[in-house]
Design a protein around this motif. Structure first.
Motif: not given
Length: 371
Positions: A75-76, A90-93, A98-101, A125-128
Motif C-alpha cells: 500500500x502507498x 500511476x507509478x505506485x499502481x 494499492x494507493x490511498x491519496x 486500485x487507487x482511492x482518494x
C-alpha cells in the motif's frame, strides 16, 4: 477458523503535516494490520525528522521510483501537493501497490482516466482521502436518507467558509491551476460537497459563479453554485477562503426532517442534528439518533475501510466512481462559473477544454506569465 490477514507493508510519499497529523496516527491505530516500511520526501531534513517520529525501521528515500523498486510496498499513502498525485499514483499502481491519496486525487478528468487505465492494467486500485464520509454520523445519515426514513430530500445547503491569509498563499504551489488545480473549490470545499453528493446521490445540473476578490492567485478565492439533483432536490454550495468566522456545514431539508452537520475539520455523532417536521411521531424520531459507538470522521476510519477492501481483494470505497464524482462536479462548477451557462452532468468529456484543466483555457482565468 480463518487465519488473520498478514500485516501489510505500507509506504508514504510526502512527510508533511497531512501525513504526520493524519496518516501516521491512522497507521498507528491499525498497527496490528500494517507496517510502515518506507517514506519518500525530496527534503532530506524533513524526511529524517519524519523517520525519527515514525520509527528507526522506516527506510528513507528521495525518489518514488527507488522506493517502489526497493521497498516493494503493498500500500502507498500519498500526501504531496496535488500536481504530483497523478504521476505518483500511476507509478505506485504500475508497481502493483494499492494507493490511498490525499484530495484531490488528481487535477482533471483526463488525469482520472490515466489513473483508471493504470488500475485496469495493474489490477490494483487507487482511492482518494475523503475522510468525512467515514464517520459513524455520516454513515448513519446516508443510510437514513437512502432508506427514505427522513422523507424525500428537498432543499440542501453546503458551506465551506474558511479563512486563509496572504502568508498561506506564499507557498508557491497554492492558488495555481498547474499545481493545485484551482482555489477553494478544489482545495477546501471539496470535502464538504463530496459529502453532500455522497448523501444525496446523482446531480443533474449546476449553475455557478466564481471570483478572485482578495488574493493574488491564478484561481478563484470564492465560488458559489446552485445544483439540481436527479430526484429534484435543489442545493446551494459555497466555497470560500475569505470568511473570518470559519465553519463547515451541510444541511438537508427532507419532507419529514432537517438533518444538519456543523463542524470545521472533522465531525462526531453529536455534530449531526435532526429536527423533525411537526407531523412526525416522536417514536420515529428516536430512531434517528446515531447508534454507538461514536466513530469520528478521520483518516483512521477511512484507512480501516481501505484495509478491509484490500484483505477481501475488492475495489475499496473512495476509488473508481467514488473518486470521480467530486472531480466531475468541480469541473462542472468551474465551467458553469466561467461560461455563465448551466452545465449538465456528463457533458464534460474528451474534447471539452474543462476535461483537461479546471480553468478550461478561459481567457479571464487561464494562467498567465508572472514576472
Amino acid at each position: 477458523m480463518p487465519l488473520p490477514a498478514p500485516r501489510r507493508r505500507v509506504a508514504v510519499i510526502g512527510t508533511g503535516a497531512i501525513v504526520t497529523g493524519g496518516h501516521l496516527p491512522a497507521l498507528r491505530a491499525h498497527a496490528e494490520r500494517v507496517e510502515l516500511v518506507a517514506a519518500v520526501d525530496l527534503d532530506e531534513g524533513r524526511l529524517d525528522a519524519f523517520r525519527q517520529l515514525a520509527g528507526a525501521r522506516v527506510a528513507g528515500f528521495t525518489s518514488t521510483e527507488a522506493m517502489l523498486d526497493e521497498a516493494r510496498p503493498d500500500l502507498v499513502l500519498i500526501g504531496t501537493p496535488p500536481a504530483l498525485h497523478r504521476e505518483q499514483t500511476v507509478a505506485a499502481l504500475k508497481a502493483g501497490a494499492w494507493v490511498l491519496c490525499e484530495k484531490p486525487l488528481c487535477l482533471s478528468q483526463a488525469e482520472l482516466d490515466d489513473i483508471a487505465a493504470a488500475e485496469e492494467a495493474s489490477g490494483a486500485y487507487a482511492a482518494v482521502v475523503f475522510q468525512h464520509r467515514y464517520g459513524s454520523g455520516a454513515v448513519h445519515a446516508r443510510d437514513l436518507i437512502a432508506r427514505g426514513e427522513l422523507g424525500a430530500p428537498l432543499v440542501a445547503h453546503c458551506q465551506t467558509t474558511w479563512h486563509r491569509d496572504a502568508a498561506y498563499y506564499a507557498e508557491p504551489w497554492r492558488g495555481r491551476w498547474a499545481t493545485e488545480g484551482g482555489g477553494p473549490t478544489m482545495g477546501h470545499g471539496i470535502h464538504q460537497y463530496d459529502l453532500l453528493l455522497h448523501l444525496l446521490g446523482e446531480w443533474e445540473e449546476v449553475r455557478a459563479m466564481a471570483a478572485r476578490l482578495v488574493h493574488d492567485i491564478d484561481s478563484e478565492d470564492v465560488s458559489t453554485a446552485l445544483v439540481r439533483f436527479r430526484d429534484g432536490a435543489l442545493a446551494t454550495v459555497v466555497n470560500s477562503v475569505l470568511s473570518p468566522q470559519e465553519v463547515s456545514r451541510i444541511r438537508v431539508d427532507c419532507a419529514d426532517a432537517t438533518v444538519e452537520l456543523t463542524h470545521l475539520y472533522g465531525h462526531g455523532n453529536d455534530d449531526w442534528v435532526y429536527t423533525p417536521a411537526p407531523h412526525v411521531d416522536p417514536e420515529r424520531v428516536a430512531a434517528w439518533r446515531a447508534p454507538a459507538p461514536d466513530v469520528p470522521s478521520s483518516h483512521t476510519a477511512q484507512l480501516g475501510a481501505f484495509l478491509d477492501a484490500y484483505d477481501q481483494g475488492v475495489r475499496p470505497p473512495g476509488s473508481g466512481r467514488d473518486a470521480r464524482v467530486a472531480v466531475e462536479f468541480a469541473a462542472a462548477l468551474y465551467k458553469a462559473a466561467f461560461t455563465g451557462r448551466p452545465v449538465r452532468a456528463g457533458e464534460i468529456g474528451p474534447g471539452d477544454p474543462y476535461y483537461t484543466a479546471m480553468h478550461g483555457g478561459h481567457p479571464d482565468w487561464a494562467p498567465k506569465e508572472r514576472a
